[in-house]
Structure formats: structure tokens, C-alpha cells
Write a protein that holds these residues in place. Structure first.
Motif, PDB file in Angstrom:
ATOM      1  N   THR A  74       0.856  -1.197   0.000  1.00 36.04           N
ATOM      2  CA  THR A  74       0.000   0.000   0.000  1.00 36.04           C
ATOM      3  C   THR A  74       0.888   1.242   0.000  1.00 36.04           C
ATOM      4  N   ALA A  75       0.276   2.389  -0.248  1.00 32.32           N
ATOM      5  CA  ALA A  75       1.022   3.657  -0.218  1.00 32.32           C
ATOM      6  C   ALA A  75       1.711   3.820   1.130  1.00 32.32           C
ATOM      7  N   LYS A  76       1.022   3.377   2.179  1.00 36.64           N
ATOM      8  CA  LYS A  76       1.581   3.520   3.525  1.00 36.64           C
ATOM      9  C   LYS A  76       2.811   2.614   3.703  1.00 36.64           C
ATOM     10  N   VAL A  77       2.727   1.390   3.207  1.00 36.81           N
ATOM     11  CA  VAL A  77       3.864   0.471   3.324  1.00 36.81           C
ATOM     12  C   VAL A  77       5.061   1.020   2.544  1.00 36.81           C
ATOM     13  N   VAL A  78       4.803   1.552   1.340  1.00 38.71           N
ATOM     14  CA  VAL A  78       5.883   2.107   0.520  1.00 38.71           C
ATOM     15  C   VAL A  78       6.525   3.302   1.225  1.00 38.71           C
ATOM     16  N   GLU A  79       5.699   4.167   1.803  1.00 41.72           N
ATOM     17  CA  GLU A  79       6.237   5.333   2.506  1.00 41.72           C
ATOM     18  C   GLU A  79       7.068   4.897   3.719  1.00 41.72           C
ATOM     19  N   THR A  80       6.605   3.871   4.420  1.00 38.36           N
ATOM     20  CA  THR A  80       7.357   3.360   5.577  1.00 38.36           C
ATOM     21  C   THR A  80       8.715   2.817   5.133  1.00 38.36           C
ATOM     22  N   MET A  81       8.748   2.125   3.994  1.00 37.21           N
ATOM     23  CA  MET A  81      10.030   1.631   3.478  1.00 37.21           C
ATOM     24  C   MET A  81      10.964   2.793   3.163  1.00 37.21           C
ATOM     25  N   ALA A  82      10.421   3.828   2.512  1.00 36.74           N
ATOM     26  CA  ALA A  82      11.244   4.992   2.143  1.00 36.74           C
ATOM     27  C   ALA A  82      11.787   5.683   3.391  1.00 36.74           C
ATOM     28  N   GLU A  83      10.909   5.839   4.391  1.00 35.87           N
ATOM     29  CA  GLU A  83      11.358   6.479   5.636  1.00 35.87           C
ATOM     30  C   GLU A  83      12.423   5.641   6.331  1.00 35.87           C
ATOM     31  N   GLY A  84      12.277   4.322   6.263  1.00 34.43           N
ATOM     32  CA  GLY A  84      13.272   3.432   6.856  1.00 34.43           C
ATOM     33  C   GLY A  84      14.646   3.649   6.234  1.00 34.43           C
ATOM     34  N   CYS A  85      14.668   3.814   4.912  1.00 31.16           N
ATOM     35  CA  CYS A  85      15.942   4.067   4.222  1.00 31.16           C
ATOM     36  C   CYS A  85      16.546   5.397   4.680  1.00 31.16           C
ATOM     37  N   PRO A 128       6.828  -8.333   1.199  1.00 31.12           N
ATOM     38  CA  PRO A 128       7.896  -7.885   0.289  1.00 31.12           C
ATOM     39  C   PRO A 128       8.722  -6.724   0.855  1.00 31.12           C
ATOM     40  N   ASN A 129       8.179  -6.013   1.852  1.00 24.80           N
ATOM     41  CA  ASN A 129       8.956  -4.895   2.399  1.00 24.80           C
ATOM     42  C   ASN A 129      10.243  -5.359   3.078  1.00 24.80           C
ATOM     43  N   VAL A 130      10.316  -6.659   3.439  1.00 19.20           N
ATOM     44  CA  VAL A 130      11.556  -7.185   4.017  1.00 19.20           C
ATOM     45  C   VAL A 130      12.703  -7.055   3.011  1.00 19.20           C
ATOM     46  N   THR A 131      12.387  -7.125   1.721  1.00 17.46           N
ATOM     47  CA  THR A 131      13.411  -6.954   0.688  1.00 17.46           C
ATOM     48  C   THR A 131      14.136  -5.616   0.860  1.00 17.46           C
ATOM     49  N   ILE A 132      13.366  -4.568   1.096  1.00 18.77           N
ATOM     50  CA  ILE A 132      13.968  -3.239   1.267  1.00 18.77           C
ATOM     51  C   ILE A 132      14.659  -3.118   2.623  1.00 18.77           C
ATOM     52  N   GLU A 133      14.048  -3.674   3.665  1.00 20.03           N
ATOM     53  CA  GLU A 133      14.696  -3.629   4.986  1.00 20.03           C
ATOM     54  C   GLU A 133      16.057  -4.291   4.940  1.00 20.03           C
ATOM     55  N   ALA A 134      16.115  -5.493   4.358  1.00 23.63           N
ATOM     56  CA  ALA A 134      17.371  -6.243   4.314  1.00 23.63           C
ATOM     57  C   ALA A 134      18.387  -5.530   3.416  1.00 23.63           C
ATOM     58  N   ALA A 135      17.933  -5.046   2.259  1.00 25.73           N
ATOM     59  CA  ALA A 135      18.845  -4.374   1.328  1.00 25.73           C
ATOM     60  C   ALA A 135      19.425  -3.117   1.962  1.00 25.73           C
ATOM     61  N   SER A 136      18.578  -2.343   2.640  1.00 28.33           N
ATOM     62  CA  SER A 136      19.060  -1.075   3.197  1.00 28.33           C
ATOM     63  C   SER A 136      20.002  -1.324   4.371  1.00 28.33           C
ATOM     64  N   LEU A 137      19.719  -2.341   5.181  1.00 24.49           N
ATOM     65  CA  LEU A 137      20.638  -2.677   6.274  1.00 24.49           C
ATOM     66  C   LEU A 137      21.968  -3.178   5.721  1.00 24.49           C
ATOM     67  N   ALA A 153       5.599 -13.635  -3.227  1.00 18.78           N
ATOM     68  CA  ALA A 153       5.875 -12.202  -3.382  1.00 18.78           C
ATOM     69  C   ALA A 153       6.906 -11.944  -4.480  1.00 18.78           C
ATOM     70  N   ILE A 154       7.149 -12.919  -5.326  1.00 21.76           N
ATOM     71  CA  ILE A 154       8.292 -12.837  -6.247  1.00 21.76           C
ATOM     72  C   ILE A 154       8.229 -11.631  -7.186  1.00 21.76           C
ATOM     73  N   GLN A 155       7.039 -11.307  -7.719  1.00 17.26           N
ATOM     74  CA  GLN A 155       6.956 -10.171  -8.652  1.00 17.26           C
ATOM     75  C   GLN A 155       7.232  -8.853  -7.929  1.00 17.26           C
ATOM     76  N   SER A 156       6.678  -8.707  -6.740  1.00 22.29           N
ATOM     77  CA  SER A 156       6.919  -7.493  -5.948  1.00 22.29           C
ATOM     78  C   SER A 156       8.400  -7.381  -5.597  1.00 22.29           C
ATOM     79  N   ASN A 157       8.981  -8.500  -5.179  1.00 23.16           N
ATOM     80  CA  ASN A 157      10.393  -8.490  -4.799  1.00 23.16           C
ATOM     81  C   ASN A 157      11.289  -8.122  -5.983  1.00 23.16           C
ATOM     82  N   LEU A 158      10.971  -8.657  -7.163  1.00 22.79           N
ATOM     83  CA  LEU A 158      11.766  -8.330  -8.353  1.00 22.79           C
ATOM     84  C   LEU A 158      11.673  -6.838  -8.665  1.00 22.79           C
ATOM     85  N   ALA A 159      10.469  -6.284  -8.533  1.00 22.70           N
ATOM     86  CA  ALA A 159      10.296  -4.848  -8.817  1.00 22.70           C
ATOM     87  C   ALA A 159      11.061  -3.990  -7.810  1.00 22.70           C
TER      88      ALA A 159
END
Lengths: 423, 423
Positions: A74-85, A128-137, A153-159
Motif C-alpha cells: 500500500t502507499a503507507k507500506v511504501v512510505e514506511t520503506m522509504a522512511e526506513g531508508c 515484500p517490504n523485508v526486501t527493502i529492509e534487508a537491502a538497506s541494512l 511475493a516474487i513479482q513485488s520483490n523483483l520490482a
């Protein structure tokens, strides 16, 4: 596809990239994280479409609604990922810190320098947000990583991975610093956990079955989180108002997290006063209480209380649900012995006004987080100030409890001399 | 004897004892160590007789003289063991130290407390003094341990263990805190390394074959030390006098330790000046030099030099003998790349007067000890101020390099609140 040689290639590439990441400047790593935050916010249609594919497939497969919800970017999940970075970019770089340098009688100076572990493998399910958490860490800690997400979640993870590679390239860092396993073949996991030449540590996140299987089969160290059977113990001397709000929060603020309290121990001298009060709170929230005989005798008087007899198995159980086991203990010794026997060594708390008892509990309870007069729900990397967490370790080796940037590093010895030799 | 149930019993007893050790007072632990020192000095005939049995058996079996010597508990070895116990008694207790307590925005204070790992298993060969080293480190660090010594030292180990149990009893500590595997059946090792419920970490000490086998088969974490292929690199800008004494010391002060230099890298701009001088030193001491073409061309002029062509395998080899591989490198980049490829990540040193180069080497060489202008022979727990070492780790997880008391502990999180709940 030859899975063995594919995973071998990922491993080799990760090892090469890890050297570049280890010497990357703090600025380059932070640039990559800021860039990634921007790319996430601007991702728009391609990310949404990839995510929609995963969701459609999950719904078609008849996955339960909560499982489907976990997939949703969701927009909220995406924003949370961005803020985490961005939060990670703002944190101090753990790499290169030199501590404890002391002059030795021989004349050399000896200290320790914090360095990345090298390459970590992350195995996770659904979100799929774990992909960004792990990558950013990985980026901030100067490691390379190989990510193996859930097939659902493969398509989301690839994107998401495409954005990560773009961010790395913009910052002048190697794209192979973060690699996603592109096949959903399960054999890839078996390969990933048996590549000691290329992978320094495996971090699995998922159900207990997955983690036990990985631990049993891995040929590299595993930072693992099994279950969270957390206890709150109310001592003989206690503050009624505080004990009530803390116990309520520990059990009911959320039922699903691993740091929620699953078992309540009450000192015999506190039971008559405390149990009816907290029992009424639990009854009001529909929390089932599985009791020993003494607790049940007291709680029987609470209107609407949902009571059951606790079995031996209950003391071991992580319910992750509106159920709590309740036991009256004779003294602090019995409380500590019970916790050290039945707890999963995750998080356990004492609620007391007695200082010596608080200190004994702190010292003698063998869990990764031990608390005095606080809700077990605080056991979390963000609450502890780690900025982000890659997981919570219930192991004793290397890292215990919430694992953040520091858990992805180790320390090497540095020796500074001026022509010194050993006599 | 049913090995499985015997080892299971040792494990269960160790786990129980570990709880008592974890909460033992510093005074009790130090009393046990001082008592043990006294018992060792007063051991006299029973210890000497037990040791004589092992030696007689070894000689009868035709063991090589150096192997037999390793078994000998001479007066000097006994005194060294006693002094080691006293030194540990004088060291600060690592257990209970609380560090980094910080107030969080939520109001809780979060820090970390150092605690024992629990139970460690130690697997070692020949030298019976390891029994006392491991036992004394276990006592001071508040751990329980299960010791499995070599069959060739069994009588000596049993005699030493009797003293350890006496010392524990005198100090009011549980005798099961230190247990020796009394059978020499090899199956006992297989059991010891697959008891995750009772053993938190395994520390093997011995040949590379033994350690690789244990690592491959263990179901608990292993703190392992493989080989020590250590490098000394002489940079373009260097101090001739210091480089000569350091390189000589690193290679020739003792040939058998794992921290002796096995490979010498020399910057092309330094080679013409440095190689003939160090070559003469090595020639004088009978050290064979296995060279690349450039090094050989220069060293050919050294009278009495024992030269050979280095094979690819030589760059990987830990000789533990008067042999050194020698290579001329084009620059610092090549030196770092060579070391990160061929080194066993144990200990590597740069000899330079150039500060930026020294700092790059420090940061980029991925070894457990990285040194500037000092002999690799310094990589040692005692030289680093750890007081004693249980081993040297070439792993990246948990502990790198010399492992002392701190490596036998981990940190748990402590949370101090006053009725705080998570919002």
C-alpha cells in the motif's frame, strides 16, 4: 536451470561485491539509501502492477485474507520503506569505528575495529517490504546480501530489487551488493545455506518450522529467532496501578508479535490482590486464562472470566492470540526457575518495587531481553534505538535480542606498532 | 558404556551447574582459582604418577619425542598453570558489567549486561595443561564446561580434574561446573557436538583435520581456528632497520606458532633495497625462500640463499617451518588483493611509513588481526591483554582473533522502566 551453479554464481558475485562494500565511503552508502527512498516514492505504476500480480495469484490460490494483506504494498507500506531508508542514512556508520585502543607493556597499541561481516543470506516469507529492509541494512552496514523471499511475493520483490540496483548504481556501488534469488525453486535455499566460502551468516525470518529446518541443515552460522514465549512476573511488593497497565499492555496491546507476554506469574502474596484486578481486565478483552489451581481458585470469582486448566504444554506455549497462562509462584526463586525452564529466552519482565529482587531477576533470568517494570512489548530494535532491525536473535552466540546494524558487523583486532617485535 | 546416555548426563549436569555458575559471586570464582593454584603447586606425587603413566604409554606406543614432550607436566608447566589461575583471579569479572544504558524517547532506559554463554565444550589434543586453562577460564567467566582431552593424556587430565573439583568444592561452587569426559571412546566427541540443548558452543583445539570435521558435523556453534597463513607486506616507503627486525621476528622468532609469518610481500619499489638484506638474514638462519620470478631474480645474488620457485599452492601454505614464500607486488592494491585471496584471515601486517597506506591496509585487509609496523607474532591473547586465551578464532561471527574471557560471554539487553508501556 542448474540451481547449484546459479547459486554458486550469486555467491561468488556477492563475495566480490562485499569487498567493495566494505571499503565504500559513508557518503556513497548514504547516497544509495537516499536515492532508494526517492525511487520508492516515485515507483508508481510498475511497482503497483508487479504487486497486483502477486495479489491476484494469491487470491486465485485461495490464500487467507490476512496472508494476502501481508503481500500488499500500500502507499503507507511504501512510505514506511522509504522512511526506513532515510532513517538508516541518518544513522552513524558502524563500519570503521575503532574502540578500546590500549598501550601494552610490549609497546604496541591494541584495539578493535568494527567491520562488516561480509555476505549475509536472508530467507523470508510473504512481506515484500523485508526486501527493502534487508537491502538497506546491508548497504549501511557495508555488507553484500543474497535475498531469498517467498515465492508468493516474487513479482513485488523483483520490482523492488530493480529500484535497489538503480540506487546502488547511482551511488557508484556494485549492483551485486544486493542480489535477489530470481528462481522460486526450493532447492535454491538448500544451496544458499551450504556455501560457507561465499556466505558468512544466514538470517531466516519466518515460521518456527522453516527456521528449525534451516538451522539443522545450514553449513554456515545462522542468526535465528525461534519463538517468543515471554513472561511477566508480578512480585510480592508491587505498584498496583503500574502492574495493571504494564501487564495489560504486555498481553493485549497486540496479540501477534513475538514480544507479547504469553505467561503471567504472580507471587503468592500478591495473587489475592492482583489477580482479580488483572483478571477483570482480561475478561473485559476476551482473553482466555489457562491457570494453575491456585490462580484458578482466585480468578473463579471474576465475572465473565474465561478460565481453563493449564497443561504442562501451556507453560511452553507461544499463543500469539488472546490466551495467557497464569501461575501463582511461592517466591522469586520459583519465578526465576520457572522462566529459565519454560521461557524461550526471548523477553521476560519483573514488576516489583523491591530493588534487590529487581537486580536478582535482571542477573539470573537467562533471556535476550530482561526488563524491570516495563512491558515486554518494548523488545524491538526501533524501541531500543537500533534504528532498524534485521531480526531478533534467541541465540546466545554473536548477537542476542534485536539485531540491527551492529549485529551485521564484527570486530577485528588492530595493532599499531613502530617496528615492535615480540621478545 | 552407553556413550549417548553418558554424554547426555554430562550435558544435563553441565546445564544445571551453569545456572549456579552464572550467579556465582566474583569472590567465590576467585577463591576457586586461588585454591586451584595452591592445589596444583602441592599436587606432588599423584599428579606426577598419573603423568608418568601417560608418558610411559606414549613411549611404548613409539610416539615421536616432541609429541611425548607435549604430554610432560614438568615443574615449570605446573607452575605456569598455577600462575595462570592466579592471573585470572586477579582480572576483573566480565560477568554483570552493564554498558551503554541510554534513556529512550519512550521513557525506558536500555542497555546491555554481560553474561556467561552457559556451557562450552572443549575438544583438544595432547597437552594436559589445556585442561587447567579451559577449567580456569570457565570458572572466571561463569560458564560450565565439558572437557574432552586427548586419549594420550587421559591419566594426567583425570588427575588435574580431581584438583579442579576440589577447588570448586572448597569455594562452594558445583563440581559439575567442570566435567571431563572420562571415556576415550571417539563416539563421545560426536555426541558432545550434537547436544544443542545442553552445549552452547564448541571450541576445538588441534589439527586442521580435526577442526574441519567437527565444524562439518556440529549442531551447535563452533568457535574455530583453522590455519594461520600470515603475511608481512613491506610497502614502497619503509624504514629499513625496523622492517628488517620486524620481518625477521615475524618469521624466525618461532616457526611453529600460527601467528608466524608464512609469506612476505614486497612493493616493487622496495624490492631492490629490502630483499637482499632480508634474504641474507633468512640465508643465515637456513630459511628456504619460495619465490615468484621477480623476487628470485633479486635474491639470486644473496650468498647461501636457499631459493625455490613458488607454486600457486605455496601462496596458500602455512609452513610452520623455516620456509617462507616471497613475492614482489606492483602496489598496495595488489598486496591487499593477494592477502585477501590467499591469507587464512588470521594475522597480516604492513610495514610502512606512509600513513594513508597504513590506514587503507588496516581497513581493507579482512583478517582477524591487522597490524601496522609490528610483528605478526604479537597476535596472542596475552599480548593483547586478554589475560588468557581459550583459542584464536578465524571466524567472523561472535569472536574474531584471540578469544579470552569476553569471548566466553555474550550480552543480553536490560530494560529499566517505571511502569512504562508501549504506545
Amino acid at each position: 536451470m542448474d540451481i547449484k551453479s546459479y547459486m554458486d554464481t550469486l555467491g561468488r558475485q556477492a563475495r566480490v561485491a562485499s569487498a567493495a562494500m566494505a571499503r565504500a565511503s559513508t557518503k556513497a552508502k548514504n547516497d544509495a539509501l537516499s536515492e532508494l527512498a526517492g525511487l520508492l516514492r516515485a515507483a508508481g505504476a510498475p511497482l503497483a502492477e508487479a504487486n497486483a500480480l502477486d495479489i491476484a495469484k494469491a487470491e486465485a490460490a485461495g490464500l487467507a485474507a490476512p496472508m494476502v494483506d501481508r503481500l500488499r504494498l500500500t502507499a503507507k507500506v511504501v512510505e514506511t520503506m522509504a522512511e526506513g531508508c532515510e532513517q538508516l542514512a541518518a544513522m552513524p556508520d558502524p563500519v570503521g569505528e575503532i574502540t578500546g585502543v590500549k598501550r601494552r607493556p610490549s609497546g604496541i597499541s591494541v584495539g578493535q575495529m568494527r567491520v562488516p561481516l561480509g555476505v549475509f543470506g536472508m530467507i523470508y516469507e510473504s512481506r515484500p517490504n523485508v526486501t527493502i529492509e534487508a537491502a538497506s541494512l546491508a548497504i549501511k552496514s557495508g555488507n553484500a546480501c543474497i535475498l531469498r523471499g517467498g515465492s508468493e511475493a516474487i513479482q513485488s520483490n523483483l520490482a523492488l530489487w530493480t529500484l535497489v540496483r538503480q540506487a546502488l548504481a547511482t551511488a557508484g556501488l556494485p549492483a551485486e551488493a544486493v542480489q535477489l534469488v530470481e528462481t522460486t525453486d526450493r532447492a535454491a535455499v538448500g544451496e544458499l545455506i551450504t556455501l560457507p566460502a561465499y556466505v558468512d551468516v544466514i538470517i531466516p525470518r519466518g515460521g518456527k518450522g522453516l527456521i528449525e529446518r534451516i538451522s539443522a541443515e545450514a553449513k554456515v552460522p545462522v542468526i535465528k529467532h525461534l519463538d517468543g514465549n515471554c513472561h511477566t512476573y508480578v512480585d510480592a511488593e508491587f505498584d498496583m496501578a503500574k502492574a495493571l497497565v504494564v501487564t495489560e499492555n504486555a498481553k493485549t496491546q497486540k496479540y501477534s508479535p513475538c514480544n507479547a507476554t504469553e505467561s503471567l506469574l504472580v507471587h503468592a502474596q500478591a495473587a489475592e490482590a492482583f489477580l482479580p484486578r488483572i483478571g477483570a481486565v482480561f475478561a473485559g478483552k476476551g482473553v482466555e486464562m489457562r491457570c494453575d489451581a491456585a490462580a484458578k481458585a482466585i480468578l473463579a470469582a471474576v465475572p465473565g472470566a474465561n478460565l481453563a486448566d493449564a497443561t504442562e504444554q501451556d507453560w511452553y506455549t507461544e499463543y500469539l492470540a488472546p490466551i495467557i497462562s497464569v501461575k501463582v509462584v511461592a517466591d522469586l526463586d520459583e519465578a526465576i526457575a520457572h522462566i529459565n525452564k519454560y521461557s524461550s529466552h526471548h523477553t521476560d519482565a519483573i514488576l516489583t518495587t523491591n530493588h534487590p529482587n529487581a537486580m536478582r531477576f535482571l542477573r539470573e533470568v537467562d533471556s535476550s531481553s530482561v526488563m524491570i517494570n516495563a512491558s515486554t512489548r518494548f523488545a524491538d530494535g526501533f524501541e531500543y534505538g537500533l534504528g532498524a532491525e534485521i531480526g531478533i536473535s534467541t541465540d546466545k552466540i554473536h548477537a542476542r535480542g534485536p539485531v540491527g546494524l551492529e549485529g551485521l558487523t564484527s570486530q577485528k583486532w588492530v595493532v599499531l606498532g613502530d617496528g615492535h617485535v615480540r621478545g
